[in-house]
Design an enzyme around this catalytic site. Structure first.
Site, PDB file in Angstrom:
ATOM      1  N   ASP A   1      70.340 -20.214  28.912  1.00  0.00           N
ATOM      2  CA  ASP A   1      71.080 -20.471  27.674  1.00  0.00           C
ATOM      3  C   ASP A   1      72.601 -20.499  27.876  1.00  0.00           C
ATOM      4  O   ASP A   1      73.335 -20.861  26.963  1.00  0.00           O
ATOM      5  CB  ASP A   1      70.743 -19.415  26.617  1.00  0.00           C
ATOM      6  CG  ASP A   1      69.452 -19.741  25.876  1.00  0.00           C
ATOM      7  OD1 ASP A   1      68.863 -20.807  26.137  1.00  0.00           O
ATOM      8  OD2 ASP A   1      69.028 -18.925  25.029  1.00  0.00           O
TER       9      ASP A   1
ATOM     10  N   LYS B   1      70.518 -14.182  17.547  1.00  0.00           N
ATOM     11  CA  LYS B   1      69.496 -15.133  17.098  1.00  0.00           C
ATOM     12  C   LYS B   1      68.158 -14.837  17.753  1.00  0.00           C
ATOM     13  O   LYS B   1      67.123 -14.750  17.083  1.00  0.00           O
ATOM     14  CB  LYS B   1      69.936 -16.551  17.444  1.00  0.00           C
ATOM     15  CG  LYS B   1      68.840 -17.627  17.412  1.00  0.00           C
ATOM     16  CD  LYS B   1      69.373 -18.939  17.954  1.00  0.00           C
ATOM     17  CE  LYS B   1      68.310 -20.031  17.974  1.00  0.00           C
ATOM     18  NZ  LYS B   1      67.288 -19.833  19.023  1.00  0.00           N
ATOM     19  N   ASN B   2      68.176 -14.679  19.068  1.00  0.00           N
ATOM     20  CA  ASN B   2      66.930 -14.532  19.814  1.00  0.00           C
ATOM     21  C   ASN B   2      66.273 -13.169  19.639  1.00  0.00           C
ATOM     22  O   ASN B   2      65.120 -12.984  20.032  1.00  0.00           O
ATOM     23  CB  ASN B   2      67.168 -14.814  21.296  1.00  0.00           C
ATOM     24  CG  ASN B   2      67.491 -16.266  21.565  1.00  0.00           C
ATOM     25  OD1 ASN B   2      67.103 -17.153  20.798  1.00  0.00           O
ATOM     26  ND2 ASN B   2      68.227 -16.534  22.633  1.00  0.00           N
TER      27      ASN B   2
ATOM     28  N   ARG C   1      58.477 -26.878  27.352  1.00  0.00           N
ATOM     29  CA  ARG C   1      58.245 -25.572  26.738  1.00  0.00           C
ATOM     30  C   ARG C   1      56.848 -25.476  26.110  1.00  0.00           C
ATOM     31  O   ARG C   1      56.701 -25.240  24.916  1.00  0.00           O
ATOM     32  CB  ARG C   1      59.317 -25.281  25.692  1.00  0.00           C
ATOM     33  CG  ARG C   1      60.710 -25.268  26.270  1.00  0.00           C
ATOM     34  CD  ARG C   1      61.683 -24.491  25.444  1.00  0.00           C
ATOM     35  NE  ARG C   1      62.053 -25.146  24.223  1.00  0.00           N
ATOM     36  CZ  ARG C   1      62.965 -24.689  23.379  1.00  0.00           C
ATOM     37  NH1 ARG C   1      63.580 -23.567  23.628  1.00  0.00           N
ATOM     38  NH2 ARG C   1      63.263 -25.329  22.282  1.00  0.00           N
ATOM     39  N   PRO C   2      55.778 -25.674  26.884  1.00  0.00           N
ATOM     40  CA  PRO C   2      54.431 -25.665  26.303  1.00  0.00           C
ATOM     41  C   PRO C   2      54.068 -24.299  25.746  1.00  0.00           C
ATOM     42  O   PRO C   2      54.527 -23.273  26.215  1.00  0.00           O
ATOM     43  CB  PRO C   2      53.541 -26.030  27.496  1.00  0.00           C
ATOM     44  CG  PRO C   2      54.319 -25.606  28.696  1.00  0.00           C
ATOM     45  CD  PRO C   2      55.761 -25.819  28.347  1.00  0.00           C
TER      46      PRO C   2
ATOM     47  N   CYS D   1      65.020 -27.667  19.857  1.00  0.00           N
ATOM     48  CA  CYS D   1      65.821 -28.449  20.794  1.00  0.00           C
ATOM     49  C   CYS D   1      64.947 -29.151  21.829  1.00  0.00           C
ATOM     50  O   CYS D   1      63.926 -28.619  22.264  1.00  0.00           O
ATOM     51  CB  CYS D   1      66.825 -27.545  21.520  1.00  0.00           C
ATOM     52  SG  CYS D   1      68.121 -26.901  20.454  1.00  0.00           S
TER      53      CYS D   1
ATOM     54  N   ARG E   1      72.538 -23.878  14.517  1.00  0.00           N
ATOM     55  CA  ARG E   1      71.266 -23.174  14.661  1.00  0.00           C
ATOM     56  C   ARG E   1      71.451 -21.808  15.311  1.00  0.00           C
ATOM     57  O   ARG E   1      70.590 -20.929  15.155  1.00  0.00           O
ATOM     58  CB  ARG E   1      70.285 -24.004  15.494  1.00  0.00           C
ATOM     59  CG  ARG E   1      69.730 -25.225  14.790  1.00  0.00           C
ATOM     60  CD  ARG E   1      68.653 -25.903  15.617  1.00  0.00           C
ATOM     61  NE  ARG E   1      67.672 -24.914  16.034  1.00  0.00           N
ATOM     62  CZ  ARG E   1      67.266 -24.745  17.291  1.00  0.00           C
ATOM     63  NH1 ARG E   1      67.760 -25.505  18.253  1.00  0.00           N
ATOM     64  NH2 ARG E   1      66.382 -23.825  17.591  1.00  0.00           N
TER      65      ARG E   1
ATOM     66  N   ARG F   1      61.644 -24.025  17.171  1.00  0.00           N
ATOM     67  CA  ARG F   1      60.742 -23.567  18.212  1.00  0.00           C
ATOM     68  C   ARG F   1      60.212 -22.163  17.927  1.00  0.00           C
ATOM     69  O   ARG F   1      59.049 -21.852  18.194  1.00  0.00           O
ATOM     70  CB  ARG F   1      61.492 -23.603  19.552  1.00  0.00           C
ATOM     71  CG  ARG F   1      60.784 -22.918  20.697  1.00  0.00           C
ATOM     72  CD  ARG F   1      59.584 -23.689  21.168  1.00  0.00           C
ATOM     73  NE  ARG F   1      58.896 -23.009  22.250  1.00  0.00           N
ATOM     74  CZ  ARG F   1      57.792 -23.455  22.832  1.00  0.00           C
ATOM     75  NH1 ARG F   1      57.276 -24.589  22.442  1.00  0.00           N
ATOM     76  NH2 ARG F   1      57.222 -22.784  23.812  1.00  0.00           N
TER      77      ARG F   1
ATOM     78  N   ASP G   1      50.996 -23.212  25.738  1.00  0.00           N
ATOM     79  CA  ASP G   1      49.705 -22.824  26.289  1.00  0.00           C
ATOM     80  C   ASP G   1      49.710 -21.392  26.832  1.00  0.00           C
ATOM     81  O   ASP G   1      48.668 -20.724  26.837  1.00  0.00           O
ATOM     82  CB  ASP G   1      49.251 -23.800  27.379  1.00  0.00           C
ATOM     83  CG  ASP G   1      50.204 -23.861  28.556  1.00  0.00           C
ATOM     84  OD1 ASP G   1      51.411 -23.972  28.316  1.00  0.00           O
ATOM     85  OD2 ASP G   1      49.746 -23.793  29.709  1.00  0.00           O
TER      86      ASP G   1
ATOM     87  N   ILE H   1      64.416 -23.462  34.797  1.00  0.00           N
ATOM     88  CA  ILE H   1      63.614 -23.087  33.631  1.00  0.00           C
ATOM     89  C   ILE H   1      63.307 -24.278  32.728  1.00  0.00           C
ATOM     90  O   ILE H   1      62.137 -24.549  32.439  1.00  0.00           O
ATOM     91  CB  ILE H   1      64.321 -21.956  32.853  1.00  0.00           C
ATOM     92  CG1 ILE H   1      64.463 -20.732  33.776  1.00  0.00           C
ATOM     93  CG2 ILE H   1      63.548 -21.594  31.586  1.00  0.00           C
ATOM     94  CD1 ILE H   1      65.204 -19.566  33.195  1.00  0.00           C
TER      95      ILE H   1
END
Length: 422
Positions: free
Chosen positions: A305, A22-23, A121-122, A116, A397, A92, A124, A327
């Site tokens: 994860d 997925k990632n 999890r900004p 999620c 997902r 995301r 910026d 994290i």
């Protein structure tokens, strides 16, 4: 509401092929927008997040064919004004479209991405880095509006080795004027897989897998066929499911170098682990041992994860385990659901103390995020009696067909729109 109904207490045994990552697939799909033509991605997992990304691509005018594990994308013509805001809000990873879209179209308006609720999890880090490449960014009606007269190569030092920011900068750098250097870059295998795809497409890229990546922009791109790496998080989930329930498994299509930290922890818990010609084999101990001082870290450290799944397994290990989450601040939300099943878990700030109990007991629990949902499935397989895990949509997902895979190993698990009526 979709749910999993699980009858626990059965050891798992057998052999499984691990599907594509997925990632890794999601940023590669986003990167396909860089080429004004047809790209073929093989090994693409049939999961909800990929389906959302396909809907986004179709909404902007891409022709998409998805058959078995082959995804064919024709990005000859795109129109970003028609982008699906509904799908953006569901995942995301939609933020990964930013680098490719700015590189090709020089503008993009993007709603804040969803997904999620495991922490702030900004975005910026992404935005400040892109500003250094010549992107003007402002918030318009709650959305992020980005525009550039042309991307310029830059030397960018990330404040944190963010995987998504590293990937966005790699895609933007491919279309920038000059050379882009990313320092303190993420070293995850999925970043290296994106680099492999970009290289196959014609991008000159160096240093992927290290903390310093260089990208030469404005290379001539061409048609690409590429196979996505296997999913190390799915592989780890199944290894821990077998470790927690007892039994033996051989996982095919698994790279040891992607999972070294988890395999070491499995051995510390008492499991036998060895590499085979086809992948990795794990044999579970009768009752696992606790493990002290586990810290989630960027690769090659223990992945965040996998933290929830490991917590579920340690809930019945002999002794006291301690996990530190460095994290995502909300990764411990699954602990409350495990406590309903009889787990002895105490949370304080970013520290979880798990005192192993003899047995978990099946009950009604609810998934709140992707990996937490997978952890509750593992707990249900370990537990005495029946367990209902609500909100299975979270698990879908990232896992192609977790019921089919676990059933193949001897689990009794089924998917239901309302398992309470089953």
């Amino acid at each position: 509401m979709s749910s999993y109904l699980i009858s626990g207490g059965r050891p798992l045994n057998g052999q499984l092929h691990v599907h594509g990552s997925k990632n890794a697939a999601l940023p590669i799909i986003a990167a396909s927008l860089l080429y004004q033509g047809v790209t073929v991605i093989r090994g693409c997992p049939d999961i909800l997040d990929v389906r959302y990304m396909i809907k986004i691509l179709r909404s902007i005018g891409c022709g998409v064919v998805y058959q078995d594990d082959m995804l064919q994308i024709d990005a000859s013509e795109i129109c970003l004004e028609n982008i699906s805001r509904e799908c953006i809000g569901k995942m995301r990873s939609s933020i990964l479209l930013l680098g490719a879209a700015l590189g090709r179209c020089r503008h993009m308006t993007l709603d804040y991405p969803g997904g999620c609720t495991i922490g702030a999890r900004p975005v910026d880090i992404h935005l400040k880095a892109l500003e250094q490449m010549g992107v003007h960014i402002e918030e318009v009606d709650g959305a992020i509006h980005c525009e550039t007269e042309g991307l310029s190569g830059a030397r960018i030092v990330l404040p944190y080795p963010s995987v998504g920011a590293t990937e966005n900068l790699m895609m933007a750098g491919a279309m920038a004027e000059g050379i882009t250097w990313i320092q303190n870059a993420a070293k995850e295998p999925e970043v290296s897989d994106l680099a492999g795809f970009l290289s196959a497409m014609g991008v000159s890229i160096y240093g992927a897998g290290t903390d310093r990546i260089g990208i030469l922009g404005k290379c001539s791109l061409h048609h690409t066929e590429y196979r996505v790496m296997s999913d190390r998080i799915v592989a780890g989930t199944y290894l821990l499911a077998v470790a927690g329930t007892g039994g033996e498994i051989e996982l095919l299509n698994v790279a040891e170098q992607h999972m070294h930290c988890l395999l070491h922890l499995c051995e510390a818990m008492g499991c036998e682990v060895r590499m085979t010609e086809k992948g990795v084999r794990l044999k579970s101990a009768r009752r696992l041992f606790a493990v002290e001082d586990i810290h989630t870290q960027p690769f090659p450290g223990f992945p965040t994860d996998m933290q929830s799944q490991l917590m579920a397994v340690l809930a019945t290990a002999r002794g006291e385990s301690v996990i530190y989450e460095h994290i995502f601040e909300n990764r411990f939300r699954t602990a409350g659901e495990l406590q309903k099943m009889g787990a002895d878990i105490q949370i304080k700030n970013n520290r979880a103390v798990i005192r192993g109990v003899r047995k978990l007991k099946g009950c009604h629990v609810s998934a709140r995020d992707l990996r937490g949902g997978a952890a509750l499935v593992i707990a249900g397989l370990m537990a005495e009696g029946d367990t209902i895990v609500e909100n299975s949509i979270f698990v879908e997902r990232g896992y192609q067909d977790i019921c089919k895979d676990l059933t193949q190993l001897g689990a009794e698990i089924r998917h239901s729109r309302d398992a309470r009526e089953g």
